[in-house]
Structure formats: structure tokens, C-alpha cells
Design a protein around this motif. Structure first.
Motif, mmCIF file in Angstrom:
data_model
loop_
_atom_site.group_PDB
_atom_site.id
_atom_site.type_symbol
_atom_site.label_atom_id
_atom_site.label_comp_id
_atom_site.label_asym_id
_atom_site.label_seq_id
_atom_site.Cartn_x
_atom_site.Cartn_y
_atom_site.Cartn_z
ATOM 1 N N GLY A 220 0.809 -1.213 0.000
ATOM 2 C CA GLY A 220 0.000 0.000 0.000
ATOM 3 C C GLY A 220 0.841 1.261 0.000
ATOM 4 O O GLY A 220 0.479 2.255 -0.654
ATOM 5 N N PHE A 221 1.959 1.239 0.730
ATOM 6 C CA PHE A 221 2.834 2.411 0.747
ATOM 7 C C PHE A 221 3.325 2.727 -0.668
ATOM 8 O O PHE A 221 3.238 3.876 -1.131
ATOM 9 C CB PHE A 221 4.027 2.162 1.671
ATOM 10 N N PHE A 222 3.809 1.718 -1.378
ATOM 11 C CA PHE A 222 4.351 1.988 -2.717
ATOM 12 C C PHE A 222 3.245 2.235 -3.739
ATOM 13 O O PHE A 222 3.473 2.940 -4.733
ATOM 14 C CB PHE A 222 5.283 0.856 -3.146
ATOM 15 N N GLN A 223 2.057 1.692 -3.520
ATOM 16 C CA GLN A 223 0.931 2.069 -4.379
ATOM 17 C C GLN A 223 0.647 3.559 -4.245
ATOM 18 O O GLN A 223 0.390 4.255 -5.236
ATOM 19 C CB GLN A 223 -0.309 1.254 -3.996
ATOM 20 N N ASN A 224 0.717 4.059 -3.025
ATOM 21 C CA ASN A 224 0.479 5.488 -2.799
ATOM 22 C C ASN A 224 1.633 6.343 -3.311
ATOM 23 O O ASN A 224 1.409 7.458 -3.795
ATOM 24 C CB ASN A 224 0.245 5.742 -1.312
ATOM 25 N N VAL A 225 2.857 5.849 -3.206
ATOM 26 C CA VAL A 225 3.990 6.578 -3.778
ATOM 27 C C VAL A 225 3.783 6.751 -5.280
ATOM 28 O O VAL A 225 3.950 7.847 -5.834
ATOM 29 C CB VAL A 225 5.318 5.839 -3.484
ATOM 30 N N ARG A 226 3.414 5.669 -5.951
ATOM 31 C CA ARG A 226 3.193 5.736 -7.394
ATOM 32 C C ARG A 226 2.043 6.677 -7.738
ATOM 33 O O ARG A 226 2.112 7.434 -8.715
ATOM 34 C CB ARG A 226 2.897 4.319 -7.920
ATOM 35 N N LEU A 227 1.014 6.668 -6.917
ATOM 36 C CA LEU A 227 -0.185 7.444 -7.205
ATOM 37 C C LEU A 227 -0.027 8.928 -6.881
ATOM 38 O O LEU A 227 -0.507 9.796 -7.616
ATOM 39 C CB LEU A 227 -1.356 6.857 -6.389
ATOM 40 N N THR A 328 7.645 -4.814 -7.006
ATOM 41 C CA THR A 328 6.366 -5.174 -7.619
ATOM 42 C C THR A 328 5.499 -3.955 -7.922
ATOM 43 O O THR A 328 5.021 -3.776 -9.050
ATOM 44 C CB THR A 328 5.592 -6.137 -6.697
ATOM 45 N N GLU A 329 5.283 -3.114 -6.893
ATOM 46 C CA GLU A 329 4.313 -2.030 -7.019
ATOM 47 C C GLU A 329 4.866 -0.799 -7.724
ATOM 48 O O GLU A 329 4.120 -0.075 -8.390
ATOM 49 C CB GLU A 329 3.801 -1.628 -5.630
ATOM 50 N N LEU A 330 6.160 -0.557 -7.567
ATOM 51 C CA LEU A 330 6.728 0.677 -8.108
ATOM 52 C C LEU A 330 7.394 0.468 -9.463
ATOM 53 O O LEU A 330 7.441 1.389 -10.275
ATOM 54 C CB LEU A 330 7.749 1.250 -7.114
ATOM 55 N N LEU A 331 7.882 -0.744 -9.718
ATOM 56 C CA LEU A 331 8.600 -0.988 -10.966
ATOM 57 C C LEU A 331 7.833 -1.891 -11.929
ATOM 58 O O LEU A 331 7.593 -1.519 -13.077
ATOM 59 C CB LEU A 331 9.971 -1.599 -10.655
ATOM 60 N N LEU A 332 7.444 -3.087 -11.475
ATOM 61 C CA LEU A 332 6.853 -4.066 -12.395
ATOM 62 C C LEU A 332 5.388 -3.765 -12.721
ATOM 63 O O LEU A 332 4.980 -3.905 -13.873
ATOM 64 C CB LEU A 332 6.981 -5.472 -11.804
ATOM 65 N N ALA A 333 4.600 -3.375 -11.725
ATOM 66 C CA ALA A 333 3.172 -3.139 -11.974
ATOM 67 C C ALA A 333 2.931 -2.049 -13.015
ATOM 68 O O ALA A 333 2.091 -2.228 -13.916
ATOM 69 C CB ALA A 333 2.456 -2.812 -10.663
ATOM 70 N N PRO A 334 3.625 -0.895 -12.955
ATOM 71 C CA PRO A 334 3.392 0.122 -13.994
ATOM 72 C C PRO A 334 3.740 -0.361 -15.395
ATOM 73 O O PRO A 334 3.196 0.144 -16.389
ATOM 74 C CB PRO A 334 4.326 1.271 -13.572
ATOM 75 N N LEU A 337 3.988 -5.905 -15.809
ATOM 76 C CA LEU A 337 4.699 -7.166 -15.615
ATOM 77 C C LEU A 337 4.336 -7.847 -14.301
ATOM 78 O O LEU A 337 4.813 -8.945 -14.020
ATOM 79 C CB LEU A 337 6.209 -6.932 -15.665
ATOM 80 N N ALA A 338 3.533 -7.199 -13.479
ATOM 81 C CA ALA A 338 3.083 -7.774 -12.213
ATOM 82 C C ALA A 338 1.740 -7.166 -11.859
ATOM 83 O O ALA A 338 1.374 -6.089 -12.350
ATOM 84 C CB ALA A 338 4.096 -7.508 -11.094
ATOM 85 N N THR A 339 0.998 -7.861 -11.003
ATOM 86 C CA THR A 339 -0.317 -7.393 -10.578
ATOM 87 C C THR A 339 -0.203 -6.764 -9.196
ATOM 88 O O THR A 339 0.341 -7.380 -8.276
ATOM 89 C CB THR A 339 -1.310 -8.567 -10.524
ATOM 90 N N PRO A 340 -0.698 -5.547 -9.017
ATOM 91 C CA PRO A 340 -0.657 -4.935 -7.684
ATOM 92 C C PRO A 340 -1.450 -5.766 -6.678
ATOM 93 O O PRO A 340 -2.396 -6.475 -7.041
ATOM 94 C CB PRO A 340 -1.305 -3.562 -7.895
ATOM 95 N N LEU A 341 -1.081 -5.666 -5.423
ATOM 96 C CA LEU A 341 -1.793 -6.379 -4.373
ATOM 97 C C LEU A 341 -3.167 -5.737 -4.183
ATOM 98 O O LEU A 341 -3.272 -4.528 -3.943
ATOM 99 C CB LEU A 341 -1.012 -6.328 -3.061
ATOM 100 N N THR A 342 -4.208 -6.534 -4.259
ATOM 101 C CA THR A 342 -5.573 -6.027 -4.082
ATOM 102 C C THR A 342 -6.356 -6.810 -3.038
ATOM 103 O O THR A 342 -7.406 -6.362 -2.603
ATOM 104 C CB THR A 342 -6.349 -6.087 -5.413
ATOM 105 N N THR A 343 -5.863 -7.977 -2.636
ATOM 106 C CA THR A 343 -6.576 -8.807 -1.667
ATOM 107 C C THR A 343 -6.271 -8.347 -0.253
ATOM 108 O O THR A 343 -5.108 -8.331 0.164
ATOM 109 C CB THR A 343 -6.192 -10.289 -1.822
ATOM 110 N N TYR A 344 -7.299 -7.983 0.472
ATOM 111 C CA TYR A 344 -7.144 -7.504 1.849
ATOM 112 C C TYR A 344 -7.175 -8.703 2.785
ATOM 113 O O TYR A 344 -8.163 -9.440 2.847
ATOM 114 C CB TYR A 344 -8.280 -6.545 2.194
ATOM 115 N N GLU A 345 -6.073 -8.924 3.514
ATOM 116 C CA GLU A 345 -6.005 -9.999 4.496
ATOM 117 C C GLU A 345 -5.675 -9.430 5.858
ATOM 118 O O GLU A 345 -4.782 -8.591 5.992
ATOM 119 C CB GLU A 345 -4.940 -11.025 4.107
ATOM 120 N N LYS A 346 -6.387 -9.895 6.870
ATOM 121 C CA LYS A 346 -6.151 -9.418 8.222
ATOM 122 C C LYS A 346 -4.817 -9.949 8.736
ATOM 123 O O LYS A 346 -4.343 -10.992 8.311
ATOM 124 C CB LYS A 346 -7.263 -9.880 9.162
#
Length: 364
Positions: A220-227, A328-334, A337-346
């Protein structure tokens, strides 16, 4: 100023009572408490009703905390919406200390000081040190600059009109609290850290659940960095500075772990001496803020010092998942080449999770 509380809960029959008791014991009571029974297979809804809470149950499990909170948001009547996790306990004066932050009309979001509820396992002990350090060193500095990096999602309050203007709790990243904290500050609103308002969160007891939680946090941190980072650099440079420093710390973490080996092989320092220098430098940086935090929280110094070695175990997990998320989130997903994490697990066991035909727990 009226206050609505939203408690998203999925199979929280055991932990929910302590949370609701803490809400009902507030010196400034909330005007309403809404529990979202998000597809629970246990008695979560019955427990919530027994404490007088309004219970909303979606037709199916919504899959994330943000979606559960958004399910309740249209029912909220308060000027402020306090989001509380179903395993978090608030100090009796939490609302009393937090609410005055909103006397400033520029403040859109505020949260207090989060500490660990239990310190039974090495992972909880390590997390307790992280919280003591972070909430008594990093957060006050960020608060002094009026640019906190995150208002913790387990106990944050929001202006309802601002939430509605943003379309509710953001669902585009896996960590809605950081997303909303950055979004609000980019838009010109203020986020406020109130160190005197204390909450205690239940943290992962075992390595498998710590890994799930840290994986979600780091992704989530790197998803927000990218966004958000390009706009942060323009609209909120001080917040961008904290973000960049956090990324730099992650980049340098492997070098920190390798420092004793480098001292031995590059500078021919004897191994015992290299380890001693490495440990002494670390303790010199960590110990003063921790002792200050222990004094503020009235925690015995001995307890803090006993827990201190455990932080290296949690830090190793943090380093691994931070680098994994960075790649994954900052390099490959954009690049697709990779899928961002979307599954919320406790980050805790969910022993009553409903199962599908295949027998595997339905993720949330």
C-alpha cells in the motif's frame, strides 16, 4: 459537533466486545456507533447489537475495510466520522482529546497515538518497540511540520463532508488510511497527529500473520507513492520529504544489515568488534527516544529493554516485504509485468472464515 463511529468487523466475535466497551466508556460519548458485520460467520452481529450498536450487514462480504466503511458512510449523521478497527481499544478520553483538533476548520483528518495491546510473542514485542519509537519520534517531528505521513486507520477521525467530497474511503489502494491522509493534504486540508489521544491495537501474534499485514502495508505504501508522489512534490513538499526519506531508508536497509560483514571483509575489522560497533551505533540511536517514550507511557524501562532485541525480527520482515513491494508495485506493476496487491487480508487468525467448495478461506 456530532460524532459517528464506524467499526468494520469480519468474524470479530471475540475481539469486538473490548472495542465496544471502550467506545461506550468515552468521556465524550459518540452520538452513534455503527458496526458493519461484513459477511461474518460467527456472532459478530449479535455481539454488536448486545452493546447497543447499529448493525449493518451487506448482502455479501465486501472484501476490504474501506468498502465496509463506505457501506456505513451514508448512514452516518455526525459531523465527524471516527473509524475504529474491531480489535482496537481506545483510552476513555480518546474522543475528548481528539475532537478539539477539528476546532481548526482546515483540519480534515486526525488520529492519535497507537500502541500495542499485548506483548506476548516476539512479533508483538518487536511491534511494540516500533510503535514506541515511531509515535514518539517520527510522528511528533512530522506533526511539528504539519505534515504527518499517515493517520492510523485503526482510530482516525474525519470530517464527514470532506469524506463525501472524496467519494468516501478510497478503495484504489490496499491501505485507505495513507491514501486518504495524502489526498487530504494534497487538496490543501490539514491532517493532525494528537499524541495525547491513545489507542491500543491488536497486532499479529505469529510470523505468518505478521507477514500478511506487513505485505499489505508495504504494498500500500508503494501504491500510494506511485499514485501521489508527483503531486506531493508540488503541493506538499514536506510530506514528500518524509516519503522520500522512507524510500531511502528502505533502499539502504540491506546495507545496514550487511554492515558487520562489510566491516570485516572491506576494512578487516575483527568480527566481535564489528558487531559491537554495529550494535552500539544502533542502540545509541534507538535507546534515548525509547526511554523518553517509556516515561511518557509509564512503561517500565526494563520492559522496553527486554523487548528491544525483538525489533530486529520484525525489522527483517519489514525489509523483505518493503523490497518486494518496491519491485512489484513501483517498478513491475506500472510496466504491466506484475499485478498490484488487491486482496485484503487481516493480520490475525480468522478461525471462523466462511469456506468455498474447495475448502479454502474466502479472502477479505
Amino acid at each position: 459537533m456530532k460524532i459517528s463511529v464506524i467499526v468494520p468487523a469480519h468474524n470479530e466475535e471475540e475481539g469486538l466486545p473490548a472495542t465496544l466497551r471502550s467506545l461506550l466508556a468515552q468521556t465524550v460519548p459518540a452520538d452513534e456507533i455503527i458496526v458493519v458485520d461484513d459477511g461474518s460467520a460467527d456472532r459478530t452481529g449479535d455481539v454488536a447489537r448486545s452493546y447497543g450498536a447499529t448493525v449493518l450487514r451487506p448482502p455479501r462480504n465486501l472484501g476490504s475495510k474501506a468498502r465496509a466503511q463506505n457501506h456505513a458512510l451514508p448512514r452516518c449523521r455526525g459531523d465527524l466520522v471516527l473509524a475504529v478497527d474491531a480489535d482496537t481499544v481506545l483510552a476513555p478520553d480518546y474522543i475528548e482529546r481528539l475532537a478539539p483538533a477539528f476546532d481548526d476548520p482546515a483540519v480534515a483528518i486526525a488520529a492519535g497515538n497507537v500502541q500495542t495491546r499485548r506483548t506476548r510473542t516476539v512479533w508483538e514485542r518487536g511491534r511494540s518497540i516500533e510503535y514506541l519509537f515511531g509515535f514518539h519520534f517520527h510522528r511528533p517531528i512530522q506533526a511539528g511540520a504539519r505534515s504527518p505521513m499517515v493517520c492510523s486507520g485503526c482510530c482516525s477521525a474525519f470530517r464527514r463532508d470532506v469524506l463525501l467530497a472524496y467519494g468516501g474511503f478510497p478503495e484504489r489502494t490496499i491501505v485507505e488510511d495513507m491514501d486518504l491522509t495524502w489526498t487530504a493534504q494534497i487538496a490543501g486540508h490539514q491532517a493532525r497527529y494528537v499524541g495525547a489521544a491513545v489507542a491500543w491495537a491488536a497486532d499479529p501474534e505469529t510470523l505468518p500473520y505478521l507477514r500478511k499485514q506487513v505485505r499489505r502495508w508495504m504494498a500500500g505504501f508503494f501504491q500510494n507513492v506511485r499514485l501521489h508522489l508527483p503531486r506531493l512534490l508540488v503541493r506538499k513538499p514536506l510530506l514528500a520529504l518524509w516519503v522520500c526519506l522512507a524510500v531511502l531508508e528502505i533502499l539502504l536497509a540491506p546495507l545496514w544489515w550487511a554492515a558487520p560483514v562489510l566491516l570485516v571483509h572491506a576494512w578487516h575489522v575483527p568480527l566481535p568488534e564489528a558487531l559491537a560497533w554495529w550494535a552500539a551505533t544502533e542502540l545509541l540511536l534507538l535507546t534515548p527516544p525509547l526511554l523518553y517514550a517509556a516515561r511518557r507511557r509509564r512503561i517500565p524501562y526494563r520492559q522496553v529493554l527486554v523487548n528491544l532485541p525483538c525489533v530486529y525480527a520484525t525489522r527483517a520482515v519489514n525489509t523483505y516485504y518493503a523490497w518486494r513491494a518496491l519491485i512489484t508495485e513501483l517498478l513491475l506493476a506500472p510496466l504491466g509485468l506484475a499485478t498490484p496487491l488487491t486482496t485484503y487480508e487481516k493480520g490475525r487468525p480468522d478461525t471462523r472464515a466462511p469456506t468455498e467448495a474447495g475448502g479454502e478461506a474466502v479472502p477479505r
